[in-house]
Design an enzyme around this catalytic site. Structure first.
Site, PDB file in Angstrom:
ATOM      1  N   TYR A  23       0.836  -1.197   0.000  1.00 11.83           N
ATOM      2  CA  TYR A  23       0.000   0.000   0.000  1.00 11.83           C
ATOM      3  C   TYR A  23       0.874   1.250   0.000  1.00 11.83           C
ATOM      4  CZ  TYR A  23      -3.203   3.619   1.554  1.00 11.83           C
ATOM      5  OH  TYR A  23      -3.916   4.787   1.649  1.00 11.83           O
ATOM      6  N   GLU A  45     -11.493   5.529   4.900  1.00  9.40           N
ATOM      7  CA  GLU A  45     -10.974   6.557   5.815  1.00  9.40           C
ATOM      8  C   GLU A  45     -11.991   6.873   6.905  1.00  9.40           C
ATOM      9  OE1 GLU A  45      -8.023   7.700   6.240  1.00  9.40           O
ATOM     10  OE2 GLU A  45      -7.005   7.362   4.344  1.00  9.40           O
ATOM     11  N   TRP A  53      -4.704   2.959  10.506  1.00 14.58           N
ATOM     12  CA  TRP A  53      -4.918   2.622   9.101  1.00 14.58           C
ATOM     13  C   TRP A  53      -4.551   1.173   8.847  1.00 14.58           C
ATOM     14  CZ3 TRP A  53      -7.793   3.786   5.319  1.00 14.58           C
ATOM     15  CH2 TRP A  53      -7.512   3.308   4.040  1.00 14.58           C
TER      16      TRP A  53
END
Length: 191
Positions: A23, A45, A53
């Site tokens: 990522y 998000e 995250w």
């Protein structure tokens, strides 16, 4: 695997998590203009608010399955029965307020698309044309303005910090750290 160890990366990119490294290296901070991808990242998000995250990223495939590949029209059809199914899904964050917000936010997302032609075009009205290098902030005047407008339109879990993180993920802000191989000032990209 040696590539994962050899490259300098932002401090938060957990070298023990290949999905996180992928990522960081292949997605985060790269410009995104596709509305389907923007919807996915906006929803993820909003689920991240108050969590890491990495936690969300580890559940990304389960989120994709649970939210029908983040297909806008599918999400728009989610009803109370579908919400209950999602609440029983151990693969995602089972927070009723966030799940309801994902549906509500998709309704607002579509209304913005209808008004501006695309969500990307809507964002362009707020964002600078070129990526801004900023690896220290957590909010900005841009994220403040977008957050305020989205909340006024009815979106939830879209505070300025969440929107700033979203803008980082889609390349509005280049927030790779100076010693990262992807920092904008590294000519070779090999830091």
């Amino acid at each position: 695997m040696s590539d994962i160890i050899e490259k300098n990366r932002c401090f938060w990119a957990n070298p023990k998590n290949p999905d996180y490294i992928r990522y960081h290296d292949e997605e985060w901070g790269r410009p995104v203009h596709d509305d389907a991808k923007l919807l996915e990242l906006l929803i993820l998000e909003s689920f991240q608010a108050g969590l890491s995250w990495e936690c969300i990223l580890n559940k990304r495939e389960a989120f994709r399955e649970a939210f029908d590949g983040f297909n806008r029209d599918s999400i728009l059809a989610f009803d109370s029965n579908r919400i209950e199914v999602l609440m029983r899904n151990p693969g995602i964050i089972r927070n009723r307020a966030k799940i309801n917000a994902a549906v509500t936010n998709t309704v607002v997302f579509k209304a913005i698309q209808d008004e501006f032609g695309s969500f990307d075009r809507y964002l362009a009205g707020f964002c600078p044309k070129e990526p801004v290098i900023d690896y220290t902030s957590t909010t900005s005047s841009v994220s403040d303005a977008i957050s305020a407008d989205l909340r006024k339109r009815g979106m939830k879990f879209v505070g300025s910090t969440t929107i700033y993180a979203f803008l980082q993920s889609i390349g509005v802000y280049n927030s790779h750290q100076p010693d990262c191989h992807l920092f904008a000032g590294n000519d070779s990209g090999e830091g």
